[in-house]
Design a protein around this motif. Structure first.
Motif, mmCIF file in Angstrom:
data_model
loop_
_atom_site.group_PDB
_atom_site.id
_atom_site.type_symbol
_atom_site.label_atom_id
_atom_site.label_comp_id
_atom_site.label_asym_id
_atom_site.label_seq_id
_atom_site.Cartn_x
_atom_site.Cartn_y
_atom_site.Cartn_z
ATOM 1 N N TRP A 18 -26.647 -7.699 19.115
ATOM 2 C CA TRP A 18 -26.872 -8.415 20.372
ATOM 3 C C TRP A 18 -28.173 -9.205 20.331
ATOM 4 O O TRP A 18 -28.218 -10.376 20.736
ATOM 5 C CB TRP A 18 -26.874 -7.433 21.535
ATOM 6 C CG TRP A 18 -27.613 -7.908 22.752
ATOM 7 C CD1 TRP A 18 -28.752 -7.372 23.277
ATOM 8 C CD2 TRP A 18 -27.278 -9.015 23.596
ATOM 9 N NE1 TRP A 18 -29.152 -8.085 24.389
ATOM 10 C CE2 TRP A 18 -28.255 -9.098 24.602
ATOM 11 C CE3 TRP A 18 -26.251 -9.948 23.587
ATOM 12 C CZ2 TRP A 18 -28.227 -10.068 25.588
ATOM 13 C CZ3 TRP A 18 -26.224 -10.934 24.580
ATOM 14 C CH2 TRP A 18 -27.210 -10.974 25.566
ATOM 15 N N VAL A 19 -29.233 -8.584 19.814
ATOM 16 C CA VAL A 19 -30.527 -9.269 19.750
ATOM 17 C C VAL A 19 -30.449 -10.461 18.806
ATOM 18 O O VAL A 19 -31.022 -11.525 19.081
ATOM 19 C CB VAL A 19 -31.633 -8.284 19.319
ATOM 20 C CG1 VAL A 19 -32.927 -9.022 18.975
ATOM 21 C CG2 VAL A 19 -31.895 -7.261 20.422
ATOM 22 N N ARG A 20 -29.713 -10.295 17.689
ATOM 23 C CA ARG A 20 -29.525 -11.421 16.779
ATOM 24 C C ARG A 20 -28.810 -12.569 17.477
ATOM 25 O O ARG A 20 -29.157 -13.743 17.322
ATOM 26 C CB ARG A 20 -28.706 -10.967 15.559
ATOM 27 C CG ARG A 20 -29.513 -10.859 14.278
ATOM 28 C CD ARG A 20 -28.669 -10.732 13.031
ATOM 29 N NE ARG A 20 -27.420 -10.004 13.180
ATOM 30 C CZ ARG A 20 -27.275 -8.697 13.008
ATOM 31 N NH1 ARG A 20 -28.327 -7.953 12.709
ATOM 32 N NH2 ARG A 20 -26.094 -8.123 13.150
ATOM 33 N N ALA A 46 -20.995 -12.095 15.775
ATOM 34 C CA ALA A 46 -21.891 -11.019 16.212
ATOM 35 C C ALA A 46 -21.127 -9.826 16.764
ATOM 36 O O ALA A 46 -21.671 -8.730 16.857
ATOM 37 C CB ALA A 46 -22.856 -11.543 17.278
ATOM 38 N N LYS A 47 -19.855 -10.050 17.144
ATOM 39 C CA LYS A 47 -19.028 -8.992 17.732
ATOM 40 C C LYS A 47 -19.692 -8.385 18.968
ATOM 41 O O LYS A 47 -19.809 -7.168 19.119
ATOM 42 C CB LYS A 47 -18.722 -7.893 16.708
ATOM 43 C CG LYS A 47 -17.844 -8.389 15.558
ATOM 44 C CD LYS A 47 -17.561 -7.264 14.579
ATOM 45 C CE LYS A 47 -16.511 -7.702 13.553
ATOM 46 N NZ LYS A 47 -16.904 -8.892 12.767
ATOM 47 N N VAL A 48 -20.174 -9.264 19.849
ATOM 48 C CA VAL A 48 -20.778 -8.838 21.108
ATOM 49 C C VAL A 48 -20.115 -9.603 22.246
ATOM 50 O O VAL A 48 -19.418 -10.602 22.022
ATOM 51 C CB VAL A 48 -22.305 -9.103 21.143
ATOM 52 C CG1 VAL A 48 -23.015 -8.309 20.065
ATOM 53 C CG2 VAL A 48 -22.609 -10.598 21.004
ATOM 54 N N GLY A 296 -41.131 -17.082 15.291
ATOM 55 C CA GLY A 296 -41.714 -16.743 16.576
ATOM 56 C C GLY A 296 -40.828 -15.898 17.468
ATOM 57 O O GLY A 296 -41.177 -15.637 18.624
ATOM 58 N N LEU A 297 -39.664 -15.428 16.952
ATOM 59 C CA LEU A 297 -38.717 -14.650 17.746
ATOM 60 C C LEU A 297 -38.358 -13.374 16.996
ATOM 61 O O LEU A 297 -37.942 -13.412 15.841
ATOM 62 C CB LEU A 297 -37.454 -15.467 18.023
ATOM 63 C CG LEU A 297 -37.647 -16.712 18.886
ATOM 64 C CD1 LEU A 297 -36.420 -17.614 18.792
ATOM 65 C CD2 LEU A 297 -37.909 -16.338 20.332
ATOM 66 N N MET A 298 -38.497 -12.242 17.686
ATOM 67 C CA MET A 298 -38.285 -10.944 17.055
ATOM 68 C C MET A 298 -36.806 -10.649 16.833
ATOM 69 O O MET A 298 -35.943 -11.076 17.585
ATOM 70 C CB MET A 298 -38.872 -9.824 17.925
ATOM 71 C CG MET A 298 -40.362 -9.839 18.076
ATOM 72 S SD MET A 298 -40.944 -8.508 19.176
ATOM 73 C CE MET A 298 -40.508 -9.174 20.786
ATOM 74 N N SER A 299 -36.549 -9.872 15.797
ATOM 75 C CA SER A 299 -35.277 -9.188 15.604
ATOM 76 C C SER A 299 -35.568 -7.693 15.658
ATOM 77 O O SER A 299 -36.725 -7.267 15.548
ATOM 78 C CB SER A 299 -34.660 -9.553 14.252
ATOM 79 O OG SER A 299 -35.501 -9.106 13.193
ATOM 80 N N CYS A 300 -34.530 -6.888 15.818
ATOM 81 C CA CYS A 300 -34.742 -5.440 15.882
ATOM 82 C C CYS A 300 -35.372 -4.921 14.597
ATOM 83 O O CYS A 300 -36.150 -3.963 14.618
ATOM 84 C CB CYS A 300 -33.418 -4.722 16.145
ATOM 85 S SG CYS A 300 -32.775 -4.949 17.814
ATOM 86 N N GLY A 301 -35.042 -5.561 13.469
ATOM 87 C CA GLY A 301 -35.582 -5.109 12.198
ATOM 88 C C GLY A 301 -37.082 -5.282 12.075
ATOM 89 O O GLY A 301 -37.706 -4.644 11.216
#
Length: 630
Positions: A18-20, A46-48, A296-301
């Motif tokens: 989802w975050v991606r 993304a399967k979301v 400049g944008l985070m991913s969960c990783g």
């Protein structure tokens, strides 16, 4: 990435997909999800669940089609307003096959129950040059040719459809008959052409659109997966989830969202159009922004590495609102961040706010306010990095003065000013949050507009400041009158900065049809000043009061020199004065024709009204009669 590693502990975090997906809506260098055509594919990969936004114009569009009115339909707007989104929703609502819509091709056809052929032109920009002649010819045949066998549903940008119609007409040796009425509809809110229903999506974007986007992003069902994520367990702060909670209004009664809405509303009323696409990018950036993350944008990783480095505070949702996490080049490419940065939040400040931020922790008098307004937020307020840099700076350590130490502390101060703008309570004595922007009177402007919309009286303080500002610009003198408006000249040159001859004057409040009224312009939905110099229709001059013009007049009323704030606003005001002088001249001309005796007995004298200022700043006009020798 400044050394920030992407770390996966065991299996991927439960919300990583989802975050991606949300990240693709943000201001990345190549965010294809900005375009409706790519959404379905991105969702599938993304399967979301997709981000569901309403289609505010869909119901009237469906009603128009169901009414079987002859003619066609234009879905207009600017880039990012949701033209294709509405077009696809209408196709589905009319029974069109989603698979047929997703297939290649820019023109889709669907037979309606009433026998008409619905011809959808998904995006006029997909046609190059003369390729658009054929679909425009079908539109013209339906609208101007009286063909009721088809209903053409065309999605196009304002300027694009006007340009294509102009070019088509030029090739045909004529002025295309649809171009002028459409231009008047777009620019002057005129009547739409007969047999062409125009749905202009650019007029539906504002605070309500932002509220819907915030709700759609921050309350999305995929966030529920974060409940079982180790990145926010055992007291750890996940900056992504923290930002989402703050945007959602947890802990502040939705004050952050309201202040954000105020900024968007001020920008809109200043004429800056922020389409839904930009608002999605803004919300995605506020949640995922981090100065050290990739693009400049985070991913969960990346969250685990951010936590290990103690860099959670560099993901501040308050700085992300102004694009503090983005390089300047990318900021310049995004209208929404250009609009947000224009408020100067972070650069503008007050002595009180900076005194609190720099000395509040150690000052006995300021310590309670510091604890309440800054110390109460250990995530983005009184962080260990801020407190350590503050101590070094105040103690005069050499490291804090050289090698960028002072600059780093100044950067933290800038970040804290942004946070204060969003977190200062309403009515906080000594710390007015609008004073931390270039629009110090924006709050009063919004209150005045709300009062006018509700048909309530404008606050006397705001009205008086407007009149004082008007008089000081009209005359170039430090006049403090709030009871009347002086329309002054310099004896012939209306653009003169200093004008001491009072051509005419009017009450600052409309009485018996004469004087100034403050009302809402139904076209712009902005306040306007309407100054009537005589009774009867046609004797008034209106002035569109945008937020920046309101700010200009308010600043001048408080003592600022007109030219030092905005030469553009000063030019607008002098043009308004010229219109008033011309209107007064026309009224006098009519009056002299009606009563020739008022033109003067023998023409041997002339009376001039000079503006004098009494002690205390009160101005008045003093007549002086000048004898004219033969």
């Amino acid at each position: 990435m400044n050394g920030l590693a992407s770390v996966e502990h065991g299996s991927a975090p439960p919300s990583s997909a989802w975050v991606r997906f949300l990240r693709t809506y943000g201001p990345t260098p190549n965010n294809l999800t900005m375009f409706d055509e790519y959404v379905a594919g991105a969702v599938g990969r993304a399967k979301v669940q997709p981000i569901a936004l309403s289609t505010p114009m869909l119901d009237p569009m469906k009603a128009h089609v169901a009414s079987e009115k002859p003619g066609s339909m234009l879905i207009a707007g600017t880039a990012g307003d949701g033209k294709t989104y509405h077009c696809r929703a209408l196709w589905t609502a009319m029974g069109g096959d989603p698979r047929a819509w997703a297939a290649k091709g820019n023109i889709k056809e669907h037979r309606l129950a009433d026998g008409r052929l619905a011809v959808f032109i998904k995006d006029l920009s997909e046609f190059n040059g003369e390729e658009s002649d054929a679909p425009l010819a079908r539109l013209e045949k339906s609208v101007l040719g009286g063909d009721d066998t088809e209903i053409v549903i065309l999605a196009a940008n304002h300027g694009q459809v006007l340009d294509r119609l102009r070019d088509l007409g030029r090739r045909q040796g004529r002025n295309h008959p649809l171009r002028k009425p459409l231009q008047e509809f777009f620019l002057q809110a005129g009547q739409e052409p007969e047999r062409l229903a125009v749905f202009d999506l650019s007029r539906s974007v504002g605070r309500m659109a932002l509220e819907e986007v915030v709700a759609a992003v921050a309350t999305h069902a995929e966030w529920n997966n974060c409940a079982r994520c180790s990145l926010k367990s055992d007291g750890k702060v996940c900056p992504i989830y923290e930002n989402r909670e703050r945007l959602l209004g947890v802990g502040d009664g939705a004050q952050l969202a309201r202040r954000l809405g105020d900024l968007v509303e001020i920008a809109r009323l200043n004429g800056q159009h922020l389409p839904v696409r930009d608002l999605l990018a803004l919300c995605a950036n506020m949640i995922l922004g981090h100065r050290d993350a990739k693009d400049g944008l985070m991913s969960c990783g990346e969250v685990a590495g951010i936590q290990e480095q103690g860099a959670v505070d560099r993901a501040s949702v308050y700085g992300n609102a102004f694009g503090a996490n983005l390089p300047k080049r990318r900021l310049a490419d995004r209208p929404v961040f250009k609009a947000m940065s224009a408020f100067g939040v972070g650069d503008e400040t007050t002595n009180g706010a900076d005194g609190l931020l720099v000395y509040g922790k150690d000052d006995v008098k300021l310590a309670p306010a510091f604890a309440r307004l800054i110390g109460s937020d250990p995530v983005y307020g009184a962080t260990p990095r801020l407190l350590s840099a503050q101590d070094k700076y105040l103690e005069g350590e050499e490291a804090a003065r050289i090698d960028g130490g002072a600059a780093a502390f100044m950067d933290m101060l800038q970040e804290q000013r942004r946070r204060l703008f969003f977190t200062l309570p309403l009515g906080e004595d000594g710390y007015p949050f609008w004073s931390m922007t270039v629009f110090r009177f924006a709050g009063e402007y919004l209150e005045m507009r709300a009062a006018l919309m509700e048909k309530k009286a404008v606050a006397e303080a705001a009205r008086g400041r407007l009149v004082r500002g008007l008089n000081r610009v009209m005359t170039g003198l430090l006049i403090d009158n709030v009871d009347r408006i002086f329309v002054a000249s310099s004896g012939g040159f209306t653009q003169s900065r200093v004008s001491v001859l009072c051509d005419t004057e009017a009450p600052s409040r409309r009485v018996n049809g004469v004087g100034m009224a403050i009302k809402i312009d139904p076209k712009t939905v902005r306040p306007l000043l309407d100054v009537s110099l005589a009774q009867g229709a046609g004797n008034s001059v209106a002035f569109d009061l945008t937020p920046v013009r309101f700010e200009f007049l308010s600043r001048v009323a408080e003592g600022a020199l007109p030219g030092s704030f905005s030469n553009e606003c000063l030019g607008d005001m002098l043009a308004f004065k010229a219109k008033l002088l011309r209107k007064a001249e026309l009224i006098r001309g009519r009056s002299e024709e009606d009563d020739e005796e008022e033109a003067g007995a023998d023409g041997s004298s002339l009376t001039l009204n000079f503006i004098d200022i009494e002690q205390g700043g009160h101005g008045f006009s003093r007549p002086i009669t000048v004898r004219i020798s033969e």
